[in-house]
Scaffold this active site. Sequence first.
Site, PDB file in Angstrom:
ATOM      1  N   ASP A  46       0.205  -1.080   0.183  1.00  0.00           N
ATOM      2  CA  ASP A  46       0.216   0.002  -0.019  1.00  0.00           C
ATOM      3  C   ASP A  46       1.146   1.391  -0.153  1.00  0.00           C
ATOM      4  O   ASP A  46       1.238   1.547   1.145  1.00  0.00           O
ATOM      5  CB  ASP A  46      -0.800  -0.465   1.220  1.00  0.00           C
ATOM      6  CG  ASP A  46      -1.810   1.389   1.344  1.00  0.00           C
ATOM      7  OD1 ASP A  46      -1.842   1.797   0.213  1.00  0.00           O
ATOM      8  OD2 ASP A  46      -2.077   1.660   2.862  1.00  0.00           O
ATOM      9  N   GLU A  78      -1.207  -1.202  -4.722  1.00  0.00           N
ATOM     10  CA  GLU A  78      -2.082   0.014  -4.877  1.00  0.00           C
ATOM     11  C   GLU A  78      -2.141   0.461  -6.274  1.00  0.00           C
ATOM     12  O   GLU A  78      -1.446   0.688  -6.163  1.00  0.00           O
ATOM     13  CB  GLU A  78      -2.745   0.331  -3.731  1.00  0.00           C
ATOM     14  CG  GLU A  78      -4.356   1.341  -3.876  1.00  0.00           C
ATOM     15  CD  GLU A  78      -4.717   1.852  -2.686  1.00  0.00           C
ATOM     16  OE1 GLU A  78      -5.352   1.006  -2.006  1.00  0.00           O
ATOM     17  OE2 GLU A  78      -4.491   2.917  -2.685  1.00  0.00           O
ATOM     18  N   ASP A 123      -3.026   0.819   7.139  1.00  0.00           N
ATOM     19  CA  ASP A 123      -2.050   0.638   5.605  1.00  0.00           C
ATOM     20  C   ASP A 123      -1.398  -0.300   5.526  1.00  0.00           C
ATOM     21  O   ASP A 123      -1.222  -1.684   4.870  1.00  0.00           O
ATOM     22  CB  ASP A 123      -0.598   1.633   5.754  1.00  0.00           C
ATOM     23  CG  ASP A 123      -1.311   3.329   5.937  1.00  0.00           C
ATOM     24  OD1 ASP A 123      -0.974   3.869   5.304  1.00  0.00           O
ATOM     25  OD2 ASP A 123      -0.924   3.696   7.068  1.00  0.00           O
TER      26      ASP A 123
END
Length: 199
Positions: free
Chosen positions: A7, A68, A141
Amino acid sequence: MRVLGVDPGLTRCGLGVVDGGRGREVGCVAVGVARTPPEAELPERLRDVADEVERWLDEHRPEVVAVERVFSQHNVRTVMGTAQVSGVVALAAARRGLPVAFHTPSEVKAAISGSGRADKRQVTTMITKILGLAAPPKPADAADALALAVCHLWRAPMADRMAAAQARSAELARNHRAKLKAAQQAAQRSAPRTGGFPR
């Protein structure tokens, strides 16, 4: 298959390694966050994130890296930092010959919770349950990184089947065009020639 989920973020970059088994069986290998101080210069922050990502790649030896996909936000500065970290991660993976898959936040949410509009708390709750963790990963996260890895494990087989079907369809289309062209050329060669004067 072992997946490193990332992430991306400059201040906090979530990292999570997940192993996939048969069907939808998944297990958590490691989870954490790479942090950099906001007051540091950008090149130094990117270097620090890169160093930590490379350490995880060396230690856990994933077969693929799931990141991501950066999406548009109102805060352009945040988007730029996230995109730069994504590039650093992709580069580190490419240097090791590892494939990199990008998944949108809505794809991850839908894979984990069944809804592409789930909030971070719902994703954290579901990923804790899916992986059988004793406590929710913190910060968010870290949970998002695990969710990315699980999302890839669950979506990859379908994506592979779709890619294979598309490749097969393209091959059939090429063969059909080649046969059609050959038939047209054969018809032109065998067609009787008209016009001209007899000798």
